[in-house]
Design an enzyme around this catalytic site. Sequence first.
Site: not given
Ligand code: FE
Length: 204
Positions: A109-111, A106
Site C-alpha cells: 500500500c503506502s507505508c 511499500c
Molecule cells: Fe503499506
Amino acid sequence: MTDHHDHDHSELSETELRVRALESVLTENGYVDPAALDLLIETYETKVGPRNGAAVVAKAWVDPAYRARLFTDATAAIAELGYEGRQGEHIVAVENTETTHNMVVCTLCSCYPWPVLGLPPVWYKSAPYRSRAVKEPRGVLADFGVTLPDDTAIRVWDSTAEIRYLVIPMRPKGTEGWSEQQLADLVTRDSMIGTGLPNAPEAG
Ligand code: FE
C-alpha cells in the site's frame, strides 16, 4: 501494533469518495470537528515533512556519533531531534554507499515514515511504482532521472506497518565545512526514499 492497513488501494478515486462521504456523515453527526481534521492535515502537509528528514540526514553527515546512533536505533536517534509520532514508531535508517544504493517502496500500500518525510507523494502510492520498484528498480530510477554506476547494487526495502525505512544518501562532494543547515538544504525528499539523489552544491 494497531495500524490500519488497507491493502486494496487500486480504486483511489473511489476511496477518496468514500472518505469524503464518511467525513460528511461523521461531521453531520457531531463525531468529528472539521476544523480539527483540517488542522491534522495541515500539520502533516506543512509542519511535519521532508525538512525533518533532511535535518536528520545533515546531522548524520556531520556528526559521526549521531550517525552511529542512527544506524543502531533510528527511531530513538530521530526522536532526539524531536521528530516522533504516528507512522514513525519503528524507523530503520539504511545507508547509501559507493557500492550500495537503497530504495524504499511499500508493495502492499503506502507505508511511509511520516515523522521524517510527511505524507507520501502520490506516485509512491501508485500501482506502477509499487510493482516496478521491486522488479526493475534501475528502470524506475531512470524514470526519476537517476543513473547509477553499473556496479552499484540496488537494494529495495519493502515498508510495512511495522518497519518504515529512511534512506541516508551519500554526502555530496564539495560540501566540506558546510553547516548542517546548508547541508540540509541539499537533501531532497526523493533522496530519502531512494528515488533521487541530494542536490549538488552548485544547484543548492
Ligand atoms: Fe503499506
